[in-house]
Design a protein around this motif. Structure first.
Motif, PDB file in Angstrom:
ATOM      1  N   LEU A  85       0.856  -1.183   0.000  1.00 50.58           N
ATOM      2  CA  LEU A  85       0.000   0.000   0.000  1.00 50.58           C
ATOM      3  C   LEU A  85       0.894   1.235   0.000  1.00 50.58           C
ATOM      4  O   LEU A  85       1.756   1.367   0.882  1.00 50.58           O
ATOM      5  CB  LEU A  85      -0.869  -0.017   1.271  1.00 50.58           C
ATOM      6  N   VAL A 110      -0.886  -0.865  -4.436  1.00 48.94           N
ATOM      7  CA  VAL A 110      -2.154  -0.136  -4.336  1.00 48.94           C
ATOM      8  C   VAL A 110      -1.863   1.365  -4.269  1.00 48.94           C
ATOM      9  O   VAL A 110      -1.111   1.816  -3.398  1.00 48.94           O
ATOM     10  CB  VAL A 110      -2.949  -0.574  -3.091  1.00 48.94           C
ATOM     11  N   TYR A 117      -7.113   6.168   2.613  1.00 50.38           N
ATOM     12  CA  TYR A 117      -7.858   4.901   2.595  1.00 50.38           C
ATOM     13  C   TYR A 117      -8.672   4.718   3.870  1.00 50.38           C
ATOM     14  O   TYR A 117      -8.288   5.240   4.916  1.00 50.38           O
ATOM     15  CB  TYR A 117      -6.882   3.715   2.562  1.00 50.38           C
ATOM     16  N   ILE A 125      -3.501  -6.115   3.156  1.00 46.29           N
ATOM     17  CA  ILE A 125      -2.194  -5.811   2.538  1.00 46.29           C
ATOM     18  C   ILE A 125      -1.085  -6.441   3.378  1.00 46.29           C
ATOM     19  O   ILE A 125      -1.300  -6.827   4.526  1.00 46.29           O
ATOM     20  CB  ILE A 125      -1.974  -4.274   2.463  1.00 46.29           C
ATOM     21  N   SER A 128       2.894  -1.376   4.180  1.00 46.91           N
ATOM     22  CA  SER A 128       2.651   0.012   3.763  1.00 46.91           C
ATOM     23  C   SER A 128       4.004   0.673   3.511  1.00 46.91           C
ATOM     24  O   SER A 128       4.926   0.525   4.325  1.00 46.91           O
ATOM     25  CB  SER A 128       1.931   0.782   4.875  1.00 46.91           C
TER      26      SER A 128
END
Ligand code: 4FV
Length: 220
Positions: A85, A110, A117, A125, A128
């Motif tokens: 992400l 993403v 989000y 996920i 990050s």
């Protein structure tokens, strides 16, 4: 390596993937790029993907349902892929992370839009990642940064095997030594004599010293 990019703006990537090293990587069969339009997983006749935040606040958020469906769709064709992400709240992206990602069989990336989000997307996920402490209008440019930095590390993509090893930040810190090419002198600016000496040991020593000096200056 298969890259699957979930984005509301797939057209942003066409130029990037059609040129230079990323195109060559595809041509050599070393990388595949699949663009997945988040809008295709939107809700209702208007294919809604965003909504206003609970508790009030400016802007809109990407809804969790479309994101989850798009991630599942991507995973269907590459179940072992790592889901990343792109967000300013993510782990700071470094060369060591690029190297780790380059060993994966696939990456599902993403891209954020709007103010971010729904927090529940975190359940779907693996990681990050942030490219830096600043806020962009979308996660597409961060995704391009990640794809470029990872693809160039895939064996066979770059020409000389060492070119990906000597470079800056190989250890996330050290800056590469200064480099020169012809002419030997340009507007009074000369190439350091040692580089013209043909003495490989002296060149290596000079390069190591310069790299340490520049790294120290940058981090002081
Ligand atoms: C970002 C970053 C980033 C935040 C709001 C997209 C934007 C919008 N992503 N590293 N820095 N994302 O600024 O990765 O959703």
């Amino acid at each position: 390596m298969k890259f699957q990019i979930i984005t509301l703006f797939p057209e942003m990537f066409e130029g990037v993937f059609a040129h230079s090293m990323l195109f060559k990587a595809q041509d050599k069969g070393l990388a595949q790029f699949q663009l997945i339009n988040l809008r295709d997983f939107g809700q209702g006749p208007r294919k809604t993907v965003d909504d206003s935040p609970y508790g009030g606040g400016d802007g809109m958020l990407l809804k969790v349902e479309p994101l989850h469906k798009a991630i599942d769709f991507a995973k269907n064709s590459n179940p072992d892929a790592k889901v990343i992400l792109m967000t300013p709240r993510g782990q700071k992206y470094m060369q060591s992370q690029a190297r780790e990602f380059s060993t994966e069989s696939g990456l599902i990336i993403v891209c954020g839009r709007y103010e971010g989000y729904d927090e529940r997307v975190a359940q779907f996920i693996d990681q990050s990642v942030s490219i830096g402490n600043y806020v962009l209008t979308g996660g597409e440019i961060p995704a391009m940064v990640l794809v470029d930095s990872v693809t160039r590390l895939i064996p066979g993509v770059l020409g000389g095997a060492t070119s990906a090893e000597i470079e800056s930040f190989a250890d996330d810190i050290t800056i590469e030594y200064p480099q020169y090419t012809r002419p030997e002198e340009y507007e009074g600016l000369k190439v350091p004599e040692v580089l013209l000496s043909g003495n490989h040991q002296a060149v290596e020593s000079w390069r190591s010293q310069q790299s340490q000096l520049i790294t120290k200056q940058l981090n002081s």
